[in-house]
Write a protein that holds these residues in place. Structure first.
Motif, PDB file in Angstrom:
ATOM      1  N   ARG A 140      32.218  38.771   3.610  1.00  0.00           N
ATOM      2  CA  ARG A 140      30.846  38.293   3.510  1.00  0.00           C
ATOM      3  C   ARG A 140      29.882  39.370   3.976  1.00  0.00           C
ATOM      4  NH1 ARG A 140      29.646  33.012   6.902  1.00  0.00           N
ATOM      5  NH2 ARG A 140      31.053  32.186   5.350  1.00  0.00           N
ATOM      6  N   ARG A 142      26.935  41.115   5.941  1.00  0.00           N
ATOM      7  CA  ARG A 142      26.359  40.832   7.262  1.00  0.00           C
ATOM      8  C   ARG A 142      24.993  40.195   7.102  1.00  0.00           C
ATOM      9  NH1 ARG A 142      26.612  45.884  11.193  1.00  0.00           N
ATOM     10  NH2 ARG A 142      25.074  44.577  12.202  1.00  0.00           N
ATOM     11  N   LYS A 143      24.740  39.203   7.936  1.00  0.00           N
ATOM     12  CA  LYS A 143      23.462  38.518   7.891  1.00  0.00           C
ATOM     13  C   LYS A 143      22.407  39.288   8.683  1.00  0.00           C
ATOM     14  CE  LYS A 143      21.494  33.963   8.101  1.00  0.00           C
ATOM     15  NZ  LYS A 143      21.736  32.559   8.209  1.00  0.00           N
ATOM     16  N   THR A 145      20.892  42.950  10.372  1.00  0.00           N
ATOM     17  CA  THR A 145      20.877  44.413  10.284  1.00  0.00           C
ATOM     18  C   THR A 145      21.146  44.989  11.675  1.00  0.00           C
ATOM     19  OG1 THR A 145      18.524  44.589  10.781  1.00  0.00           O
ATOM     20  CG2 THR A 145      19.146  44.301   8.446  1.00  0.00           C
ATOM     21  N   ASP A 146      21.406  46.282  11.734  1.00  0.00           N
ATOM     22  CA  ASP A 146      21.628  46.936  13.028  1.00  0.00           C
ATOM     23  C   ASP A 146      20.383  46.824  13.910  1.00  0.00           C
ATOM     24  OD1 ASP A 146      24.220  47.667  12.357  1.00  0.00           O
ATOM     25  OD2 ASP A 146      23.641  49.661  11.632  1.00  0.00           O
ATOM     26  N   VAL A 149      20.273  43.320  15.449  1.00  0.00           N
ATOM     27  CA  VAL A 149      21.255  43.195  16.529  1.00  0.00           C
ATOM     28  C   VAL A 149      20.723  43.884  17.787  1.00  0.00           C
ATOM     29  CG1 VAL A 149      23.581  43.853  17.288  1.00  0.00           C
ATOM     30  CG2 VAL A 149      23.239  42.951  14.976  1.00  0.00           C
ATOM     31  N   THR A 176      26.747  33.158  16.806  1.00  0.00           N
ATOM     32  CA  THR A 176      26.575  34.468  16.175  1.00  0.00           C
ATOM     33  C   THR A 176      25.926  35.434  17.143  1.00  0.00           C
ATOM     34  OG1 THR A 176      26.407  33.453  13.976  1.00  0.00           O
ATOM     35  CG2 THR A 176      25.509  35.687  14.209  1.00  0.00           C
ATOM     36  N   LYS A 179      28.461  36.540  19.619  1.00  0.00           N
ATOM     37  CA  LYS A 179      29.389  37.515  19.022  1.00  0.00           C
ATOM     38  C   LYS A 179      28.801  38.918  19.076  1.00  0.00           C
ATOM     39  CE  LYS A 179      31.053  38.869  14.508  1.00  0.00           C
ATOM     40  NZ  LYS A 179      31.011  38.567  13.092  1.00  0.00           N
ATOM     41  N   TRP A 180      27.532  39.060  18.718  1.00  0.00           N
ATOM     42  CA  TRP A 180      26.928  40.384  18.622  1.00  0.00           C
ATOM     43  C   TRP A 180      26.366  40.893  19.943  1.00  0.00           C
ATOM     44  CZ3 TRP A 180      28.045  43.337  14.735  1.00  0.00           C
ATOM     45  CH2 TRP A 180      28.414  42.756  13.519  1.00  0.00           C
TER      46      TRP A 180
END
Length: 184
Positions: A140, A142-143, A145-146, A149, A176, A179-180
């Motif tokens: 999937r 990524r929802k 962007t860097d 995040v 989510t 997680k990040w």
């Protein structure tokens, strides 16, 4: 050794008489039942039946489809029964795992199911490899962007917002964000 029956119909307006009569002919000491779709994993009658069974007992069903939702489900269930030293008898298919022929039939079913799983796995791997050769990535997208995040990490380190609040700001769940940002 006792015969224990299990019967099931999919809807409440269906009649169980045919199944009940067949199970009674097999001298079942107890008969459990469900009026629920076979696709439902929660079947109270079946749960009670399986808990009632003791080593040496024979679970008797009118047809195999009364017991399992799929071939895989049925094989898993029979394997668990074998582990408890409980046998299976299906009246319509004339399968009786107390006899060598009945055991053979189930081992053949199990081998076929494993073969099918292996074929599916091989086809999936081949398809993914072919897609990678064409430059496609799997999975999937990524929802976030860097930059998003990084912004979430800054908000979290500022200790002014909860994970849920940060998630709401970026349109993602708190899991989510965890997680990040937290790395769990």
């Amino acid at each position: 050794m006792a015969n224990v029956g299990y019967m099931r119909v999919s809807t409440t307006d269906q009649d169980m008489s045919l199944q009940r009569d067949a199970l009674q002919e097999y001298d079942c000491v107890r008969i459990f039942s469900d009026k629920i779709s076979g696709s439902r994993s929660e079947r109270p009658g079946l749960t009670d039946c399986l808990a009632y069974l003791r080593p040496g007992d024979v679970l008797v069903v009118w047809r195999l489809d009364r017991l399992g939702r799929s071939l895989k489900d049925l094989i898993e269930r029979v394997t668990k029964l074998e582990g408890k030293d409980v046998h299976l008898c299906s009246i319509t298919e004339q399968i009786d795992t107390t006899k060598a022929g009945g055991k053979l039939v189930f081992h053949l079913f199990g081998a076929m199911a494993e073969f099918e799983r292996n074929l599916i796995s091989e086809r999936t791997k081949a398809g993914l490899a072919a897609a990678r050769k064409r430059g496609r990535k799997g999975g999937r997208p990524r929802k976030l962007t860097d930059d998003q995040v990084a912004a979430m990490r800054n908000l979290w380190q500022g200790k002014e917002h909860s994970l849920a609040e940060i998630g709401a700001m970026f349109g993602v769940s708190k899991w989510t964000v965890r997680k990040w940002v937290v790395g769990e």
